[in-house]
Design a protein around this motif. Structure first.
Motif, PDB file in Angstrom:
ATOM      1  N   UNK A   9      59.511 -11.941 -38.029  1.00 15.18           N
ATOM      2  CA  UNK A   9      60.617 -11.189 -38.646  1.00 15.18           C
ATOM      3  C   UNK A   9      61.872 -11.264 -37.789  1.00 15.18           C
ATOM      4  N   UNK A  10      61.732 -11.034 -36.472  1.00 17.45           N
ATOM      5  CA  UNK A  10      62.896 -11.033 -35.589  1.00 17.45           C
ATOM      6  C   UNK A  10      63.453 -12.429 -35.382  1.00 17.45           C
ATOM      7  N   UNK A  11      62.562 -13.436 -35.352  1.00 17.24           N
ATOM      8  CA  UNK A  11      63.007 -14.820 -35.139  1.00 17.24           C
ATOM      9  C   UNK A  11      63.476 -15.482 -36.430  1.00 17.24           C
ATOM     10  N   UNK A  12      63.253 -14.783 -37.562  1.00 10.06           N
ATOM     11  CA  UNK A  12      63.660 -15.284 -38.878  1.00 10.06           C
ATOM     12  C   UNK A  12      62.974 -16.611 -39.214  1.00 10.06           C
ATOM     13  N   UNK A  38      61.207 -17.089 -26.940  1.00 12.94           N
ATOM     14  CA  UNK A  38      62.152 -16.126 -26.386  1.00 12.94           C
ATOM     15  C   UNK A  38      61.961 -14.756 -27.023  1.00 12.94           C
ATOM     16  N   UNK A  39      61.793 -14.740 -28.352  1.00 16.75           N
ATOM     17  CA  UNK A  39      61.570 -13.480 -29.058  1.00 16.75           C
ATOM     18  C   UNK A  39      60.243 -12.853 -28.627  1.00 16.75           C
ATOM     19  N   UNK A  40      59.214 -13.689 -28.498  1.00 19.93           N
ATOM     20  CA  UNK A  40      57.901 -13.193 -28.077  1.00 19.93           C
ATOM     21  C   UNK A  40      57.984 -12.545 -26.697  1.00 19.93           C
ATOM     22  N   UNK A  41      58.754 -13.173 -25.816  1.00 23.54           N
ATOM     23  CA  UNK A  41      58.921 -12.623 -24.475  1.00 23.54           C
ATOM     24  C   UNK A  41      59.683 -11.299 -24.511  1.00 23.54           C
TER      25      UNK A  41
END
Length: 346
Positions: A9-12, A38-41
């Motif tokens: 969702x955040x990484x689209x 990067x989002x996962x981190x």
């Protein structure tokens, strides 16, 4: 608990794309991979390795063989630095490391059997004897392997260019005015020592000097004690007129021992004999005099080993090449220039 759906969702991107990133599917672009990671981190996501292993038929474990039979412990700064660089890089590629020995509990089983028991995806052989039967059984198996400073025809090797480094050391000493150059060598059943010895002799020939076997001593180990004894024995062979003015020593710890042995004979370093080591370990710049040495790029060696092993484990490669890493000479104060027209140092 953070899930791949939160990351998606955040990484689209889709949850399927996130899954492919964590399973290192090649059809996902590097740009997308970087974005997802990067989002996962940022979200503090930790993949479930058990589920991942079941799905991919991989353990995401890499074995490390550090044989005590060689007589080099983990406290040796060169090997420990390479191992740390390897561990960091292989970790960024999604793998954990475990040590593989010949024993499991109180039972001797051999490296191959232990690697199978751990279900490792690959093995880094950091030190071992070239004729170790259990190592060769591992190399003959389907498990991808890499090594450094031990040349096996069945696996990839990443190491410093020991041969060229030794030639460079001789040329450096020659350019500093030295014509009587000795060599304290490690045991020649170790690949690095053999390559450095060959480079030493060829380096002498290249600058027009005749190699003399009497100026060369092979030690039984890359150790302080062995080098101290070898240096004392070498110096006992010569009078003041014929003794060497410089020494190329196969390891920094051995070079420090050589300097002590020189001083024990009432001589000075570099006043009477200059010394150049090999490795550029941390203590080299803290001894007196500060040690001139051949610097090995330990970070690059370790990370390259990780990259090569990763390629073998994930691209079904049979990589058996030797990758050579360049060295450089770090000039400190244990080598001085001499004037060949005079007996004094300038």
């Amino acid at each position: 608990m953070i899930t791949i759906y939160d990351i998606a969702k955040k990484a689209e991107v889709s949850a399927a794309t996130v899954s492919k990133v964590f399973n290192d599917y090649h059809e996902v672009s590097q740009k997308t991979k970087d974005k997802v990671l990067k989002v996962a981190d940022e979200l503090g996501y930790v993949p479930n390795l058990t589920a991942r292993s079941l799905k991919t038929n991989k353990s995401y474990l890499v074995g490390v063989i550090f044989s005590e039979d060689v007589g080099i412990g983990l406290e040796h700064q060169f090997f420990s630095s390479i191992l740390e660089a390897f561990r960091r890089r292989i970790g960024t590629l999604g793998y954990d490391t475990v040590f593989i020995s010949k024993n499991l509990g109180n039972r001797e089983i051999g490296y191959l059997e232990h690697a199978k028991y751990r279900n490792v995806d690959g093995v880094f052989i950091i030190t071992a004897l070239a004729d170790d039967v259990t190592v060769n059984r591992l190399l003959a198996s389907h498990i991808p392997c890499v090594t450094t400073d031990i040349k096996y025809t069945k696996t990839a090797q990443v190491a410093s260019d020991n041969y060229q480094a030794a030639k460079d050391a001789v040329k450096y000493l020659y350019d500093m005015g030295h014509r009587k150059i000795a060599h304290i060598s490690g045991p020649l059943d170790v690949l690095a020592a053999m390559e450095r010895r060959e480079g030493f002799f060829d380096g002498l020939r290249q600058v027009g000097l005749e190699p003399h076997e009497s100026y060369v001593i092979e030690t039984g180990a890359f150790s302080y004690d062995a080098a101290y004894k070898a240096t004392g024995y070498l110096l006992s062979r010569f009078d003041e007129a014929s003794r060497p003015t410089a020494m190329f020593v196969d390891a920094d710890v051995m070079a420090v021992a050589a300097m002590k042995a020189i001083r024990s004979k009432g001589l000075k370093v570099p006043g009477n004999i200059s010394v150049i080591g090999f490795d550029d370990v941390e203590f080299a710049k803290y001894v007196t005099p500060e040690l001139t040495t051949v610097s090995q790029n330990k970070e690059l060696i370790g990370s390259t080993l990780a990259n090569v092993l990763y390629e073998q484990m994930n691209q079904d490669m049979s990589h058996k090449e030797v990758t050579r890493i360049a060295t450089e000479i770090v000039q400190r104060s244990s080598v001085r220039r001499i004037d060949n027209n005079q007996s004094d140092l300038v």
